[in-house]
Write an enzyme that holds these catalytic residues in place. Structure first.
Site, PDB file in Angstrom:
ATOM      1  N   GLY A  46       0.872  -1.178   0.000  1.00  0.00           N
ATOM      2  CA  GLY A  46       0.000   0.000   0.000  1.00  0.00           C
ATOM      3  C   GLY A  46       0.899   1.213   0.000  1.00  0.00           C
ATOM      4  O   GLY A  46       1.863   1.261  -0.755  1.00  0.00           O
ATOM      5  N   GLU A  47       0.641   2.154   0.866  1.00  0.00           N
ATOM      6  CA  GLU A  47       1.522   3.315   1.033  1.00  0.00           C
ATOM      7  C   GLU A  47       2.128   3.256   2.435  1.00  0.00           C
ATOM      8  O   GLU A  47       1.415   3.421   3.427  1.00  0.00           O
ATOM      9  CB  GLU A  47       0.719   4.610   0.891  1.00  0.00           C
ATOM     10  CG  GLU A  47       0.853   5.294  -0.438  1.00  0.00           C
ATOM     11  CD  GLU A  47       2.264   5.346  -1.003  1.00  0.00           C
ATOM     12  OE1 GLU A  47       2.434   4.902  -2.149  1.00  0.00           O
ATOM     13  OE2 GLU A  47       3.194   5.811  -0.310  1.00  0.00           O
ATOM     14  N   SER A  48       3.435   3.061   2.480  1.00  0.00           N
ATOM     15  CA  SER A  48       4.077   2.900   3.791  1.00  0.00           C
ATOM     16  C   SER A  48       3.929   4.147   4.664  1.00  0.00           C
ATOM     17  O   SER A  48       3.813   4.038   5.885  1.00  0.00           O
ATOM     18  CB  SER A  48       5.547   2.524   3.617  1.00  0.00           C
ATOM     19  OG  SER A  48       6.188   3.443   2.771  1.00  0.00           O
ATOM     20  N   CYS A  78       5.980  -5.594   0.219  1.00  0.00           N
ATOM     21  CA  CYS A  78       6.092  -4.271  -0.408  1.00  0.00           C
ATOM     22  C   CYS A  78       6.085  -3.162   0.650  1.00  0.00           C
ATOM     23  O   CYS A  78       7.025  -3.083   1.437  1.00  0.00           O
ATOM     24  CB  CYS A  78       5.003  -4.108  -1.461  1.00  0.00           C
ATOM     25  SG  CYS A  78       5.417  -2.869  -2.672  1.00  0.00           S
ATOM     26  N   ARG A 105      12.695   3.117  -0.871  1.00  0.00           N
ATOM     27  CA  ARG A 105      11.325   3.160  -1.398  1.00  0.00           C
ATOM     28  C   ARG A 105      11.323   3.536  -2.878  1.00  0.00           C
ATOM     29  O   ARG A 105      12.215   4.224  -3.356  1.00  0.00           O
ATOM     30  CB  ARG A 105      10.498   4.208  -0.640  1.00  0.00           C
ATOM     31  CG  ARG A 105      10.288   3.888   0.815  1.00  0.00           C
ATOM     32  CD  ARG A 105       9.434   4.985   1.453  1.00  0.00           C
ATOM     33  NE  ARG A 105       8.140   5.083   0.793  1.00  0.00           N
ATOM     34  CZ  ARG A 105       7.440   6.206   0.693  1.00  0.00           C
ATOM     35  NH1 ARG A 105       7.891   7.323   1.211  1.00  0.00           N
ATOM     36  NH2 ARG A 105       6.282   6.200   0.080  1.00  0.00           N
ATOM     37  N   ILE A 134       5.079  -3.250  -7.858  1.00  0.00           N
ATOM     38  CA  ILE A 134       4.282  -2.032  -8.056  1.00  0.00           C
ATOM     39  C   ILE A 134       4.878  -0.911  -7.212  1.00  0.00           C
ATOM     40  O   ILE A 134       4.786  -0.941  -5.981  1.00  0.00           O
ATOM     41  CB  ILE A 134       2.805  -2.274  -7.656  1.00  0.00           C
ATOM     42  CG1 ILE A 134       2.234  -3.466  -8.425  1.00  0.00           C
ATOM     43  CG2 ILE A 134       1.970  -1.012  -7.904  1.00  0.00           C
ATOM     44  CD1 ILE A 134       0.871  -3.938  -7.931  1.00  0.00           C
ATOM     45  N   ARG A 135       5.503   0.042  -7.869  1.00  0.00           N
ATOM     46  CA  ARG A 135       6.244   1.102  -7.145  1.00  0.00           C
ATOM     47  C   ARG A 135       6.988   0.496  -5.951  1.00  0.00           C
ATOM     48  O   ARG A 135       6.884   0.946  -4.816  1.00  0.00           O
ATOM     49  CB  ARG A 135       5.300   2.224  -6.688  1.00  0.00           C
ATOM     50  CG  ARG A 135       4.859   3.100  -7.843  1.00  0.00           C
ATOM     51  CD  ARG A 135       3.988   4.235  -7.366  1.00  0.00           C
ATOM     52  NE  ARG A 135       4.730   5.150  -6.539  1.00  0.00           N
ATOM     53  CZ  ARG A 135       4.292   5.671  -5.380  1.00  0.00           C
ATOM     54  NH1 ARG A 135       3.127   5.325  -4.906  1.00  0.00           N
ATOM     55  NH2 ARG A 135       5.021   6.516  -4.729  1.00  0.00           N
ATOM     56  N   HIS A 171       4.374  -8.379  -4.768  1.00  0.00           N
ATOM     57  CA  HIS A 171       3.021  -8.670  -4.267  1.00  0.00           C
ATOM     58  C   HIS A 171       2.609 -10.123  -4.530  1.00  0.00           C
ATOM     59  O   HIS A 171       1.904 -10.387  -5.511  1.00  0.00           O
ATOM     60  CB  HIS A 171       2.012  -7.745  -4.967  1.00  0.00           C
ATOM     61  CG  HIS A 171       2.000  -6.352  -4.457  1.00  0.00           C
ATOM     62  ND1 HIS A 171       1.099  -5.892  -3.526  1.00  0.00           N
ATOM     63  CD2 HIS A 171       2.791  -5.300  -4.754  1.00  0.00           C
ATOM     64  CE1 HIS A 171       1.319  -4.621  -3.266  1.00  0.00           C
ATOM     65  NE2 HIS A 171       2.351  -4.228  -3.996  1.00  0.00           N
ATOM     66  N   GLU A 173       0.356 -11.792  -3.212  1.00  0.00           N
ATOM     67  CA  GLU A 173      -1.100 -11.951  -3.083  1.00  0.00           C
ATOM     68  C   GLU A 173      -1.825 -11.622  -4.389  1.00  0.00           C
ATOM     69  O   GLU A 173      -3.020 -11.866  -4.508  1.00  0.00           O
ATOM     70  CB  GLU A 173      -1.630 -11.079  -1.924  1.00  0.00           C
ATOM     71  CG  GLU A 173      -1.798  -9.597  -2.210  1.00  0.00           C
ATOM     72  CD  GLU A 173      -0.488  -8.809  -2.299  1.00  0.00           C
ATOM     73  OE1 GLU A 173       0.594  -9.412  -2.214  1.00  0.00           O
ATOM     74  OE2 GLU A 173      -0.551  -7.577  -2.490  1.00  0.00           O
TER      75      GLU A 173
HETATM   76  N1  GLN Z   1       5.525   2.885  -2.983  1.00  0.00           N
HETATM   77  C1  GLN Z   1       4.932   2.351  -1.798  1.00  0.00           C
HETATM   78  C2  GLN Z   1       5.614   2.864  -0.557  1.00  0.00           C
HETATM   79  O1  GLN Z   1       6.660   3.406  -0.625  1.00  0.00           O
HETATM   80  C3  GLN Z   1       4.961   0.837  -1.801  1.00  0.00           C
HETATM   81  C4  GLN Z   1       4.151   0.325  -2.943  1.00  0.00           C
HETATM   82  C5  GLN Z   1       3.458  -0.955  -2.692  1.00  0.00           C
HETATM   83  O2  GLN Z   1       3.257  -1.376  -1.543  1.00  0.00           O
HETATM   84  N2  GLN Z   1       3.021  -1.566  -3.764  1.00  0.00           N
HETATM   85  O3  GLN Z   1       5.090   2.701   0.507  1.00  0.00           O
END
Ligand code: GLN
Length: 192
Positions: A46-48, A78, A105, A134-135, A171, A173
């Site tokens: 997600g977004e850390s 992630c 990150r 993903i990112r 990921h 999942e």
């Molecule tokens: N870019 C997100 C972060 O820095 C991580 C991306 C993800 O969990 N798919 O938190």
């Protein structure tokens, strides 16, 4: 077996679905008392930055870090990997510092630079595992107590284990391959 999935933000629903396919009891964790009587915890992608802030706001950060110190099994994927790292090279973020890894990150560029690639992960068997990035972050360095599980062809570390802590930059999942989650369950039950 009863596994919690931190359900504050990000890809928690997908992890819950995978665990249900593996026939374990799943608890979506939003409140501190829900951490009691669990056999393990997954911290999703997600977004850390958001996840760490919400963990503090929901009084979960301290409790999860206390559990990690007591060798409680945690699987961070992630953003979840960033959350349990001991250091983050870039971005204002305070990880809980449970695992001796330093991460970076957004190491592969922006959302449009997301990619999938086959990874050799000997701990999961001979068949390659498809990593969905993903990112994604990468693991810059690991402490001597950490076992590297997967690398990209250029040597970048993307999955690792330290005792009962498990992390990957991608990921698992989001694929139909249940082996990474099964590996976490095997760590919990002491089979691996
Ligand atoms: N870019 C997100 C972060 O820095 C991580 C991306 C993800 O969990 N798919 O938190």
């Amino acid at each position: 077996m009863k596994i919690g999935v931190l359900a504050l933000q990000g890809a928690f629903a997908e992890h819950i679905a995978v665990l249900k396919r593996l026939n374990v009891d799943v608890v979506p964790v939003r409140l501190p008392h829900q951490l009691e009587e669990l056999d393990g915890l997954i911290i999703p992608g997600g977004e850390s930055t958001t996840i760490t802030k919400l963990m503090v706001n929901y009084n979960l950060a301290h409790k999860i870090s206390e559990l990690a110190k007591k060798n409680f099994p945690i699987f961070g994927t992630c953003a979840g990997m960033i959350v349990i790292a001991s250091g983050v090279a870039n971005g204002k973020i305070e990880p809980i510092g449970a695992m001796a890894i330093k991460v970076k990150r957004n190491a592969f560029g922006r959302q449009v630079d997301s990619f999938e690639t086959e990874l050799a992960i000997p701990a999961l068997g001979k068949k390659p595992f498809v990593g969905v990035f993903i990112r994604a972050p990468l693991i810059e360095s690991v402490g001597k107590e950490v076992k590297v599980l997967a690398k990209l062809p250029d040597g970048t570390i993307v999955a690792a284990r330290q005792d009962k802590l498990l992390v990957c930059a991608f990921h698992p999942e989001l694929t139909d391959d249940l082996r990474f989650h099964q590996y976490f369950l095997d760590i919990i039950s002491g089979k691996r």
